[in-house]
Design an enzyme around this catalytic site. Sequence first.
Site, PDB file in Angstrom:
ATOM      1  N   ASP A  30      -6.288 -19.703  24.590  1.00  0.00           N
ATOM      2  CA  ASP A  30      -5.176 -20.647  24.777  1.00  0.00           C
ATOM      3  C   ASP A  30      -3.817 -19.971  24.531  1.00  0.00           C
ATOM      4  OD1 ASP A  30      -4.132 -23.076  25.543  1.00  0.00           O
ATOM      5  OD2 ASP A  30      -4.685 -24.168  23.734  1.00  0.00           O
ATOM      6  N   ASP A  31      -3.376 -19.916  23.280  1.00  0.00           N
ATOM      7  CA  ASP A  31      -2.072 -19.322  22.934  1.00  0.00           C
ATOM      8  C   ASP A  31      -2.292 -18.397  21.742  1.00  0.00           C
ATOM      9  OD1 ASP A  31      -0.173 -20.995  24.705  1.00  0.00           O
ATOM     10  OD2 ASP A  31      -1.448 -22.481  23.719  1.00  0.00           O
ATOM     11  N   HIS A  71      -5.346 -29.348  32.279  1.00  0.00           N
ATOM     12  CA  HIS A  71      -5.637 -29.687  30.887  1.00  0.00           C
ATOM     13  C   HIS A  71      -5.946 -31.183  30.841  1.00  0.00           C
ATOM     14  CE1 HIS A  71      -3.860 -25.839  30.020  1.00  0.00           C
ATOM     15  NE2 HIS A  71      -3.817 -26.033  28.714  1.00  0.00           N
ATOM     16  N   GLU A 126      -7.713 -32.921  25.691  1.00  0.00           N
ATOM     17  CA  GLU A 126      -7.374 -32.112  24.517  1.00  0.00           C
ATOM     18  C   GLU A 126      -6.902 -33.103  23.451  1.00  0.00           C
ATOM     19  OE1 GLU A 126      -3.878 -29.654  25.024  1.00  0.00           O
ATOM     20  OE2 GLU A 126      -4.345 -28.369  23.299  1.00  0.00           O
ATOM     21  N   HIS A 149      -8.633 -19.374  30.116  1.00  0.00           N
ATOM     22  CA  HIS A 149      -7.622 -20.307  29.591  1.00  0.00           C
ATOM     23  C   HIS A 149      -6.766 -19.573  28.572  1.00  0.00           C
ATOM     24  CE1 HIS A 149      -6.802 -24.630  27.834  1.00  0.00           C
ATOM     25  NE2 HIS A 149      -5.730 -23.852  27.768  1.00  0.00           N
ATOM     26  N   HIS A 197      -2.439 -18.994  28.121  1.00  0.00           N
ATOM     27  CA  HIS A 197      -1.058 -19.152  28.615  1.00  0.00           C
ATOM     28  C   HIS A 197      -0.348 -17.849  28.276  1.00  0.00           C
ATOM     29  CE1 HIS A 197      -1.548 -23.563  29.020  1.00  0.00           C
ATOM     30  NE2 HIS A 197      -2.433 -23.350  28.056  1.00  0.00           N
TER      31      HIS A 197
HETATM   32  N1  ADE Z   1       0.819 -25.092  26.905  1.00  0.00           N
HETATM   33  C1  ADE Z   1       0.495 -24.031  26.159  1.00  0.00           C
HETATM   34  N2  ADE Z   1      -0.568 -24.318  25.403  1.00  0.00           N
HETATM   35  C2  ADE Z   1      -0.940 -25.595  25.678  1.00  0.00           C
HETATM   36  C3  ADE Z   1      -1.966 -26.450  25.231  1.00  0.00           C
HETATM   37  N3  ADE Z   1      -2.844 -26.075  24.314  1.00  0.00           N
HETATM   38  N4  ADE Z   1      -2.014 -27.693  25.742  1.00  0.00           N
HETATM   39  C4  ADE Z   1      -1.132 -28.081  26.650  1.00  0.00           C
HETATM   40  N5  ADE Z   1      -0.152 -27.317  27.105  1.00  0.00           N
HETATM   41  C5  ADE Z   1      -0.047 -26.069  26.637  1.00  0.00           C
HETATM   42 ZN    ZN Z   2      -3.888 -24.534  27.211  1.00  0.00          ZN
END
Ligand code: ADE
Ligand code: ZN
Length: 351
Positions: free
Chosen positions: A287-288, A206, A209, A26, A28
Amino acid sequence: MAIEFDRIPRKSLSALLRTMPKAELHVHIEGSLEPELIFALAQRNGVALPYADVETLRAAYAFTDLQSFLDLYYAGAAVLRKEEDFFDLAWAYFERAAADNVVHAEIFFDPQTHTARGVPIEAVIVGLEHACRRAHAEFGLSAKLILCFLRHLSEESAFGTLQQALPYRHHFIGVGLDSGERGNPPEKFARVFAKCRELGLHVVAHAGEEGPPAYIESALDVLKVERIDHGVRCVESPALVQRLAALRMPLTVCPLSNVKLCVFKSLAEHNLATLLDAGLCATVNSDDPAYFGGYINENFVQTFDALPALHARHAWQLAANSFEASFADAAHKTQWLQQLDAAFAKAAAQG
Ligand code: ADE
Ligand code: ZN
């Protein structure tokens, strides 16, 4: 031979978390765009940025919820224009992932973010795929792509994106669903996901969350996903936790993200230990990472530092889960599990 987890002292755990082989499921790729690369690409492509420098941009990374992050994340992605930009982006991620002992990565990308700005989908997919091939050649890291649909956009836009991506079908292994969760339930994409399953693509989404447990249920029942991304709100429904555990349905948990986006107040309040102890197939992911303060090893180390309930056995379980939950073939899974066992057996022998 059984691994003697109790022989691994807590003080060796950080090093073991960093060196153990792991899969990242996971991340992006647009969320791995570091401020330094944003500025370099802005200059290369003649894009004006509303920030004076890297420090000012980084200082803006203070989020109150998912949407406040997404606004900056989509703005940052605007510097990506050409195939080489996508290559450079993914290559920078692979260098960090390899240093974190990631042996397999399944990477999300958001084509609609780019095609909406007139970037051809070919530039996106071919640039990313080139970096995946090089990561395998240089680091032995197997890397696969998962195309995500933006859930705040329409079903029609998702179908259009799928159509544009089909000439490059051999370059991605599955589809996902991301962006603003609240008010965009999985049901909105029932038909697109049905089509993707028909095409033989893997499907993930997703859910849970920021959205309620009901979104996790409809991701399972309507989209028929093979993994839930995040899923941490499942604990609000004991029946759902039981169902997820019985299915061994993977949850790709992202602890630093959850804190930065205010899903949990702090890592000390994160429910990762609860999820594992309930028998769920939870994994740890970034994630990011450029926006949330760390790549996968930072997620592991900071979470274990904050949660005394997590022990060596959990570390092994999380890495083993990442291989089990991946879409890699059985032979690779067996090989990575053997490497994992060897790393833990060595740590136990050293005491
Ligand atoms: N796009 C990038 N990061 C995300 C996240 N944590 N939740 C939903 N969409 C995303
Ligand atoms: Zn994500």
